[in-house]
Design a protein around this motif. Sequence first.
Motif, PDB file in Angstrom:
ATOM      1  N   LEU A 179       0.898  -1.359   0.132  1.00 40.22           N
ATOM      2  CA  LEU A 179       0.000  -0.072   0.069  1.00 40.22           C
ATOM      3  C   LEU A 179       0.900   1.321   0.156  1.00 40.22           C
ATOM      4  O   LEU A 179       0.510   2.066  -0.639  1.00 40.22           O
ATOM      5  CB  LEU A 179      -0.870   0.001   1.270  1.00 40.22           C
ATOM      6  N   ASP A 180       1.819   1.410   1.099  1.00 44.09           N
ATOM      7  CA  ASP A 180       2.849   2.438   0.900  1.00 44.09           C
ATOM      8  C   ASP A 180       3.431   2.434  -0.203  1.00 44.09           C
ATOM      9  O   ASP A 180       3.712   3.756  -0.845  1.00 44.09           O
ATOM     10  CB  ASP A 180       3.751   2.254   2.105  1.00 44.09           C
ATOM     11  N   SER A 181       3.976   1.618  -0.777  1.00 44.92           N
ATOM     12  CA  SER A 181       4.892   1.439  -2.036  1.00 44.92           C
ATOM     13  C   SER A 181       4.107   2.188  -3.411  1.00 44.92           C
ATOM     14  O   SER A 181       4.482   2.638  -4.407  1.00 44.92           O
ATOM     15  CB  SER A 181       5.436   0.261  -2.314  1.00 44.92           C
ATOM     16  N   THR A 182       2.799   1.929  -3.426  1.00 44.28           N
ATOM     17  CA  THR A 182       1.592   2.483  -4.097  1.00 44.28           C
ATOM     18  C   THR A 182       1.203   3.743  -3.935  1.00 44.28           C
ATOM     19  O   THR A 182       1.166   4.641  -4.967  1.00 44.28           O
ATOM     20  CB  THR A 182       0.334   1.386  -4.275  1.00 44.28           C
ATOM     21  N   TYR A 183       0.890   4.257  -2.712  1.00 38.13           N
ATOM     22  CA  TYR A 183       0.329   5.415  -2.643  1.00 38.13           C
ATOM     23  C   TYR A 183       1.606   6.809  -2.525  1.00 38.13           C
ATOM     24  O   TYR A 183       1.219   7.715  -3.013  1.00 38.13           O
ATOM     25  CB  TYR A 183      -0.321   5.465  -1.126  1.00 38.13           C
ATOM     26  N   ALA A 184       2.445   6.334  -1.894  1.00 42.62           N
ATOM     27  CA  ALA A 184       3.619   7.524  -1.913  1.00 42.62           C
ATOM     28  C   ALA A 184       4.310   7.973  -3.207  1.00 42.62           C
ATOM     29  O   ALA A 184       4.187   9.404  -3.269  1.00 42.62           O
ATOM     30  CB  ALA A 184       4.874   7.024  -0.897  1.00 42.62           C
ATOM     31  N   PRO A 185       4.633   7.187  -3.892  1.00 46.94           N
ATOM     32  CA  PRO A 185       5.022   7.702  -5.308  1.00 46.94           C
ATOM     33  C   PRO A 185       3.955   8.545  -6.126  1.00 46.94           C
ATOM     34  O   PRO A 185       4.054   9.755  -6.639  1.00 46.94           O
ATOM     35  CB  PRO A 185       5.196   6.567  -6.081  1.00 46.94           C
ATOM     36  N   ALA A 186       2.721   7.907  -5.794  1.00 46.50           N
ATOM     37  CA  ALA A 186       1.399   8.623  -6.640  1.00 46.50           C
ATOM     38  C   ALA A 186       1.239   9.985  -6.063  1.00 46.50           C
ATOM     39  O   ALA A 186       0.724  10.976  -6.631  1.00 46.50           O
ATOM     40  CB  ALA A 186       0.127   7.887  -6.781  1.00 46.50           C
ATOM     41  N   ALA A 187       1.442   9.897  -4.633  1.00 45.13           N
ATOM     42  CA  ALA A 187       0.983  11.332  -3.912  1.00 45.13           C
ATOM     43  C   ALA A 187       2.067  12.381  -4.244  1.00 45.13           C
ATOM     44  O   ALA A 187       1.651  13.565  -4.380  1.00 45.13           O
ATOM     45  CB  ALA A 187       0.843  10.741  -2.379  1.00 45.13           C
ATOM     46  N   ARG A 188       3.351  11.914  -4.294  1.00 45.75           N
ATOM     47  CA  ARG A 188       4.390  13.047  -4.657  1.00 45.75           C
ATOM     48  C   ARG A 188       4.092  13.689  -6.056  1.00 45.75           C
ATOM     49  O   ARG A 188       4.423  14.709  -6.301  1.00 45.75           O
ATOM     50  CB  ARG A 188       5.773  12.127  -4.789  1.00 45.75           C
ATOM     51  N   VAL A 189       3.777  12.633  -7.229  1.00 50.08           N
ATOM     52  CA  VAL A 189       3.491  13.199  -8.457  1.00 50.08           C
ATOM     53  C   VAL A 189       2.400  14.236  -8.330  1.00 50.08           C
ATOM     54  O   VAL A 189       2.235  15.251  -8.892  1.00 50.08           O
ATOM     55  CB  VAL A 189       3.243  12.168  -9.421  1.00 50.08           C
ATOM     56  N   ALA A 209       1.470  15.662  -6.038  1.00 50.39           N
ATOM     57  CA  ALA A 209       1.642  17.054  -5.257  1.00 50.39           C
ATOM     58  C   ALA A 209       2.483  18.270  -6.124  1.00 50.39           C
ATOM     59  O   ALA A 209       2.340  19.310  -5.848  1.00 50.39           O
ATOM     60  CB  ALA A 209       2.488  16.790  -3.899  1.00 50.39           C
ATOM     61  N   ARG A 210       3.101  17.816  -6.876  1.00 53.20           N
ATOM     62  CA  ARG A 210       3.619  18.548  -7.754  1.00 53.20           C
ATOM     63  C   ARG A 210       2.935  18.846  -9.054  1.00 53.20           C
ATOM     64  O   ARG A 210       3.510  19.409 -10.243  1.00 53.20           O
ATOM     65  CB  ARG A 210       5.110  17.966  -8.281  1.00 53.20           C
ATOM     66  N   GLY A 211       1.642  18.576  -9.158  1.00 52.82           N
ATOM     67  CA  GLY A 211       0.645  18.441 -10.351  1.00 52.82           C
ATOM     68  C   GLY A 211       1.181  17.853 -11.700  1.00 52.82           C
ATOM     69  O   GLY A 211       0.623  18.058 -12.625  1.00 52.82           O
ATOM     70  N   GLY A 212       1.760  16.820 -11.468  1.00 48.52           N
ATOM     71  CA  GLY A 212       2.137  15.874 -12.254  1.00 48.52           C
ATOM     72  C   GLY A 212       0.702  14.967 -12.906  1.00 48.52           C
ATOM     73  O   GLY A 212      -0.281  15.121 -12.180  1.00 48.52           O
ATOM     74  N   SER A 213       0.727  14.193 -14.145  1.00 42.32           N
ATOM     75  CA  SER A 213      -0.373  13.634 -14.740  1.00 42.32           C
ATOM     76  C   SER A 213      -0.510  12.210 -13.922  1.00 42.32           C
ATOM     77  O   SER A 213       0.550  11.657 -13.317  1.00 42.32           O
ATOM     78  CB  SER A 213      -0.139  13.551 -16.082  1.00 42.32           C
ATOM     79  N   LEU A 214      -1.550  11.593 -14.453  1.00 41.86           N
ATOM     80  CA  LEU A 214      -1.870  10.323 -13.995  1.00 41.86           C
ATOM     81  C   LEU A 214      -0.858   9.484 -14.529  1.00 41.86           C
ATOM     82  O   LEU A 214      -0.472   8.372 -13.721  1.00 41.86           O
ATOM     83  CB  LEU A 214      -3.183   9.702 -14.533  1.00 41.86           C
ATOM     84  N   LYS A 215      -0.555   9.684 -15.797  1.00 39.13           N
ATOM     85  CA  LYS A 215       0.598   8.680 -16.402  1.00 39.13           C
ATOM     86  C   LYS A 215       1.893   8.875 -15.832  1.00 39.13           C
ATOM     87  O   LYS A 215       2.705   8.003 -15.494  1.00 39.13           O
ATOM     88  CB  LYS A 215       0.822   9.243 -18.014  1.00 39.13           C
ATOM     89  N   ASP A 216       2.347  10.042 -15.217  1.00 32.54           N
ATOM     90  CA  ASP A 216       3.165  10.391 -14.407  1.00 32.54           C
ATOM     91  C   ASP A 216       3.353   9.474 -13.283  1.00 32.54           C
ATOM     92  O   ASP A 216       4.531   8.800 -12.924  1.00 32.54           O
ATOM     93  CB  ASP A 216       3.551  11.798 -14.153  1.00 32.54           C
TER      94      ASP A 216
END
Length: 316
Positions: A240-250, A252-259
Motif C-alpha cells: 500500500l505504501d509503495s503504491t500511494y507514496a509515489p502517486a502522492a508525490r506526483v 503534489a507537484r501537479g503531475g499527470s496520471l501517467k506520471d
Amino acid sequence: MAKAFASQGDMTEKAITFDEIGEGLWAFTAEGDPNSGVIIGDDSVMIIEAQATPRLAGKVIEKVRSVTDKPITHLVLTHYHAVRVLGASAYGADQIIMSDTARAMVAERGQEDWDSEFQRFPRLFEGHESIPGLTWPTTTFSGSMTVYLGRRRVDISHPGRAHTAGDAVVFVPDQNVMFTGDIVEDRSACYCGDGHFSDWGRTLDVIAARDVDAIAPGRGGALTGRKDVARAITSTRDFLDSTYAPAARVAARGGSLKDAWDAVRATCDPKFSDYAIYEHCLPFNVSRAYDEARGMDTPRIWTDKRDLEMWEQLQG
C-alpha cells in the motif's frame, strides 16, 4: 504488444487448497483467486465469502461436505465486490450478513461493479447464467455483531476503511483466528481501486493488535502462526505504501496520471511484479491513489467503459 485487459488472459483453472487453520475452521484458497472461509459450529456452518458464481460456490460446498454434513446457515460477505458475493444463492443460507456500509455500496454501485468485474475476470464468471441477480444481505450491522453457532461465538466487525469503505472481519475467539477479507493479502496484489489508502494502514493496526494465531486472507495462502500473520500484514502495508507514496508525490507537484503510473511502477515492480493479479490491479490502484492524493475521498465508481478507457491510457 499490449497486455490483455485485466485478467482476460488468465484462463487457467487454479489448484484448490483447503487448510484447517483452527479446530473446525478452514481456509479455501486457489492460487491467488478469491478465498472463502468456513466456520463449523455445534450444529451449523458459517461461510465467509460466496465466490463469484454458484458454480464456484459449489466447489466450496464440495470441500465443506468433505469435513461436515452440518447445514450451512450463515454467509458473511466482507464487502460488496461481485467476485465475492454473486455465488451466494448456492448456499441456501438463512442469514446473509454484511456491514451497513457494504449494503449501501451494493445499492450505489453493485450493478456497475458486476458489469465491470464480469469484463475483468471471464474465467471466474464461467457459468454466470445461474446468478439470480445482485446479492442483498438479510442482516446488517454498523460497528460489530456476534453470532452464536451453538456454543461457538463468532464476532463480526468493521475495523475501519481499507479495501472498501465497508470491510468486515470475522473473528473466532475460541481459536484466536481471523478471516480478514481483502484487508490482508499474502503474495497477491492488493486491489485498491475502491480503497482508502489513508485509512488502510490504521485498519491493519487494528488487526495486528488482535495478535491472532492464524488468518485466512482475501487472496493467497492460509497464514498459520503469528510469524506468518505478521509477515503478511507487513507485506500488505508495504504494498500500500509503495503504491500511494509515489502517486502522492506526483500529484503534489501537479503531475499527470501517467506520471504517477511511471513512478508507482518504478517502486512496485522490483518488489511485487511476481504477485498474483499484479498487472491486473496496478492501473486501478494508481488511478485510485492519484485521485485520493488530490483530495477525492470517495472512490469513483468503476464501470465497464471506464475500465477500458483507463486501461488503454495506462496499460494498453
